[in-house]
Scaffold this motif. Structure first.
Motif, PDB file in Angstrom:
ATOM      1  N   VAL A   1       0.567   4.037  -2.807  1.00 58.16           N
ATOM      2  CA  VAL A   1       0.290   5.444  -2.482  1.00 58.16           C
ATOM      3  C   VAL A   1       1.329   6.325  -3.171  1.00 58.16           C
ATOM      4  O   VAL A   1       0.988   7.355  -3.771  1.00 58.16           O
ATOM      5  CB  VAL A   1       0.292   5.672  -0.945  1.00 58.16           C
ATOM      6  N   ASP A   2       2.587   5.913  -3.119  1.00 60.02           N
ATOM      7  CA  ASP A   2       3.628   6.708  -3.786  1.00 60.02           C
ATOM      8  C   ASP A   2       3.401   6.773  -5.295  1.00 60.02           C
ATOM      9  O   ASP A   2       3.658   7.805  -5.912  1.00 60.02           O
ATOM     10  CB  ASP A   2       5.018   6.129  -3.468  1.00 60.02           C
TER      11      ASP A   2
ATOM     12  N   PHE B   1       0.587   7.619 -11.703  1.00 59.98           N
ATOM     13  CA  PHE B   1      -0.768   7.862 -11.180  1.00 59.98           C
ATOM     14  C   PHE B   1      -1.782   6.988 -11.903  1.00 59.98           C
ATOM     15  O   PHE B   1      -1.660   6.742 -13.102  1.00 59.98           O
ATOM     16  CB  PHE B   1      -1.111   9.346 -11.379  1.00 59.98           C
TER      17      PHE B   1
ATOM     18  N   TYR C   1      -7.224   1.633  -6.621  1.00 61.33           N
ATOM     19  CA  TYR C   1      -5.972   1.023  -7.081  1.00 61.33           C
ATOM     20  C   TYR C   1      -5.118   0.556  -5.902  1.00 61.33           C
ATOM     21  O   TYR C   1      -4.590  -0.571  -5.893  1.00 61.33           O
ATOM     22  CB  TYR C   1      -5.198   2.041  -7.932  1.00 61.33           C
ATOM     23  N   ILE C   2      -5.005   1.420  -4.908  1.00 60.47           N
ATOM     24  CA  ILE C   2      -4.173   1.113  -3.738  1.00 60.47           C
ATOM     25  C   ILE C   2      -4.649  -0.170  -3.049  1.00 60.47           C
ATOM     26  O   ILE C   2      -3.850  -0.997  -2.617  1.00 60.47           O
ATOM     27  CB  ILE C   2      -4.234   2.307  -2.751  1.00 60.47           C
TER      28      ILE C   2
ATOM     29  N   MET D   1       0.618   6.930  -6.702  1.00 60.67           N
ATOM     30  CA  MET D   1      -0.468   7.895  -6.923  1.00 60.67           C
ATOM     31  C   MET D   1       0.015   9.345  -6.805  1.00 60.67           C
ATOM     32  O   MET D   1      -0.718  10.273  -7.131  1.00 60.67           O
ATOM     33  CB  MET D   1      -1.604   7.656  -5.916  1.00 60.67           C
ATOM     34  N   ALA D   2       1.248   9.509  -6.308  1.00 60.91           N
ATOM     35  CA  ALA D   2       1.771  10.858  -6.070  1.00 60.91           C
ATOM     36  C   ALA D   2       2.531  11.427  -7.268  1.00 60.91           C
ATOM     37  O   ALA D   2       2.900  12.600  -7.263  1.00 60.91           O
ATOM     38  CB  ALA D   2       2.682  10.850  -4.840  1.00 60.91           C
ATOM     39  N   ALA D   3       2.765  10.592  -8.281  1.00 65.67           N
ATOM     40  CA  ALA D   3       3.544  11.061  -9.434  1.00 65.67           C
ATOM     41  C   ALA D   3       2.746  10.868 -10.720  1.00 65.67           C
ATOM     42  O   ALA D   3       2.107   9.827 -10.908  1.00 65.67           O
ATOM     43  CB  ALA D   3       4.858  10.283  -9.514  1.00 65.67           C
TER      44      ALA D   3
ATOM     45  N   MET E   1       0.824  -1.212   0.000  1.00 59.73           N
ATOM     46  CA  MET E   1       0.000   0.000   0.000  1.00 59.73           C
ATOM     47  C   MET E   1       0.857   1.262   0.000  1.00 59.73           C
ATOM     48  O   MET E   1       0.569   2.212  -0.718  1.00 59.73           O
ATOM     49  CB  MET E   1      -0.970  -0.020   1.176  1.00 59.73           C
ATOM     50  N   HIS E   2       1.915   1.268   0.797  1.00 57.14           N
ATOM     51  CA  HIS E   2       2.803   2.448   0.768  1.00 57.14           C
ATOM     52  C   HIS E   2       3.338   2.672  -0.635  1.00 57.14           C
ATOM     53  O   HIS E   2       3.392   3.798  -1.135  1.00 57.14           O
ATOM     54  CB  HIS E   2       3.970   2.264   1.751  1.00 57.14           C
TER      55      HIS E   2
END
Lengths: 403, 403
Positions: free
Chosen positions: B60-61, B69, B290-291, B63-65, B56-57
């Motif tokens: 999440v990362d 994404f 997605y996560i 999703m940040a780029a 999950m981490h």
């Protein structure tokens, strides 16, 4: 012997966006050297903002320790999120709501689709034309739409939204029971002012109808005369359910969080719809992931607000680029000022699927044919402002050469 | 005038687990010095395993780029997850499935509830008694259950599961069209062997009925004669839909991921139910975050398998503690060997709500009254093995003093 729900067999073709996606994929496979720029489905491209990312990492860590782990949450959403919604999306605009009038969900599409559960099959449903297909298809599945004949469902009441009426639906001339309204509108991109919405509240009160109000695009409103919520109108709580989403507001299309407001004042024959929807959600839904609800809560933090508003402004700038480019080449263009959608008239009365194919095949740009949104969408295509600025500019350069 | 779905008004009381939760909350408020140990709702307490947290981490990362994404995903789930499910949950047991027979969702409760959409109202539905209330309530909401009279729905076919039949339903003596089966069973904790399931496949094939098979608890099976999937039985693909969940397998009750198998071979009058369910999901659902899908995928990694199996073993040990303790004090006890549920007969033919109240008020332990699961659940309470070992032992000490 098992009997299926025969209404499913009445549905024409497959879901609009699947068809568009398949056509684009087929083109891309046949033309690997021409990368398609998709301005078709309303999917965002900007990554999640840092405030949301931070909140999710923190929530993931909470799930890793027994002391902070979260199992089943309330089906209707955690109070921290329901309270934030009440405070920042409603109280801030002078609308009083109780937290238990807010139902957090995995998507406005789910809620718009599932809301039909609480209504009898025996209701006359009015929809705009063109319209977001989910309203129509879910009513067809429930048996409320009748039969599909000549591109019309026999039992639906269609409200044509055309250039001549400024894409504003006209009040029904016969009695209807359930009215779907979406402003800022998908697909036309047109927004409704308070003055334009007021007659609908009056109609619904007089006729004891319910308005299903989709305001998934309210974050894109720039005109101060345009209400963000239908509850900005007096009396709306007695007649309207409102659907909201984080999908476009905060880029949650792949993160999945939305909410639906069912005011206690909204009653049918003395029965609160709030109680029915609560029962529906408690029985058929188990809430949104804790991590995702923390992500949604972070949208309301000062950083979250600043960061998500920057993304909305970015997309609105794309909308402006599209409007200007299409206007320059002589197309009639609507929307894109209070919405992420641009609704463009095809040149020379070309059919909308034909124009869609032409743009795709000759410029490798994906759009959505207006006819897919209903008979009155014929002669239009929808473009979305959700690409990157670079892709939006590149797509417009290509389309300019087309005409 | 809008008409509501009147079937909702026929539903008695509120949802079982909400009622239980409210009673427990009320006790806790009145007795703040007596911390309640909840062995009522089937909610896990162990945190998510490290393999899932790491996935999950990472997601999440992503999703940040912008480059990594993810926006809208496939409504049916990402291929990476559908393929993992096919490989690890089915191919590993000799069952061949195509990825497009797997529909990833936010919960087995949602799927069990929503599956009714694709069936006509005009079907005779058979349910076990006692039963997971969602099967009954969602059919009542759809108008398939008739009227609620003397604790029975007039149109449902009840299959009593009692001590005298080993809590195994008997084949219907009249024709039914849709049959809900859940093994390992909620609430009785009893599992069905291949031999016990075979007649159901035969019945469904002969009568052209559809079996809705809930195997949400398959991870708890310890007996090698008990199938994990109904598709381990020959011919089952022609007659059964199977529901699975990560909730109990991997502690996802607050993380929300499940899946439903609709085999292509399952046809009604030549129509594939797979196509109907696909249409339902594409129209009323927008996929799992997605996560969360990456989290579910990580359950199948070697570390994820090892770690989640340790948690299942931990809960099964609790089940054993409960079984032994209740047996020691002379209660008749069922389940808990291939399931996280223990089904205990009340002493002296006490009513199940009465025994629930007695345990709660005198020992501050939460259970679930059997009558809440249907008329034949009267005289039983359900205990779950999902607390910590310490709390499970403490709860048993308290209950031992009660009798």
């Amino acid at each position: 012997m098992t009997k299926i729900n025969d209404n499913y067999l009445k549905l024409p073709g497959s879901y609009l966006f699947s068809t568009v996606a398949k056509k684009i994929s087929a083109f891309q496979e046949a033309n690997p050297d021409k990368p398609v720029i998709k301005m078709s489905i309303g999917d965002v491209t900007r990554p999640l903002v840092p405030a949301v990312i931070d909140a999710m990492h923190k929530a993931v860590d909470e799930m890793a320790a027994a002391e902070t782990f979260r199992g089943y949450g309330p089906e209707q959403g955690y109070d921290f999120l329901r309270n934030a919604i009440v405070k920042y999306d409603y109280a801030s605009r002078g609308i009083e709501l109780e937290a238990d009038e807010v139902f957090v969900s995995d998507g406005a599409k789910s809620d718009c689709g599932n809301i039909g559960d609480i209504f009898s099959v025996d209701n006359k449903v009015a929809v705009c034309d063109p319209v977001y297909p989910v309203y129509v298809d879910t009513n067809a599945m429930a048996g409320r739409a009748g039969d599909y004949i000549d591109e019309h469902w026999s039992n639906l009441y269609y409200m044509p939204c055309l250039a001549e009426n400024g894409f504003m639906p006209q009040l029904p001339t016969e009695k209807v029971d359930i009215i779907y309204l979406c402003f800022p509108n998908n697909p036309t991109g047109v927004a409704a002012t308070k003055e334009q919405l007021k007659p609908w509240i009056d109609y619904a009160r007089e006729n004891k109808a319910v308005i299903l109000y989709d305001s998934a695009y309210e974050a894109f409103i720039t005109n101060p005369d345009v209400p963000h919520s239908i509850y900005e109108l007096e009396g709306a709580k007695e007649v309207a359910i409102e659907f909201r989403s984080f999908s476009k507001t905060a880029g949650f299309t792949g993160t999945r969080c939305a909410y639906t407001i069912v005011p206690h004042e909204l009653k049918v024959n003395g029965t609160e719809l709030n109680g029915l929807w609560n029962r529906r959600q408690c029985t058929k839904f188990n809430g949104v992931p804790y991590i995702i609800q923390r992500a949604a809560e972070a949208v309301y933090s000062p950083e979250g607000q600043k960061q998500t508003k920057e993304n909305v402004a970015y997309y609105l700038n794309n909308a402006s680029i599209i409007r200007n480019a299409l206007t320059d080449i002589g197309l009639e263009v609507y929307g894109g000022e209070n919405a992420p959608y641009i609704w463009a008239k095809t040149p020379d009365n070309m059919g909308s699927w034909e124009f869609f194919d032409k743009i795709l095949n000759e410029t490798a740009v994906g759009t959505t044919p207006g006819a897919g949104f209903g008979p009155s969408g014929e002669g239009y295509v929808r473009l979305t402002a959700f690409s990157s600025k670079e892709n939006t500019e590149a797509a417009m350069e290509r389309i300019k050469k087309l005409l």
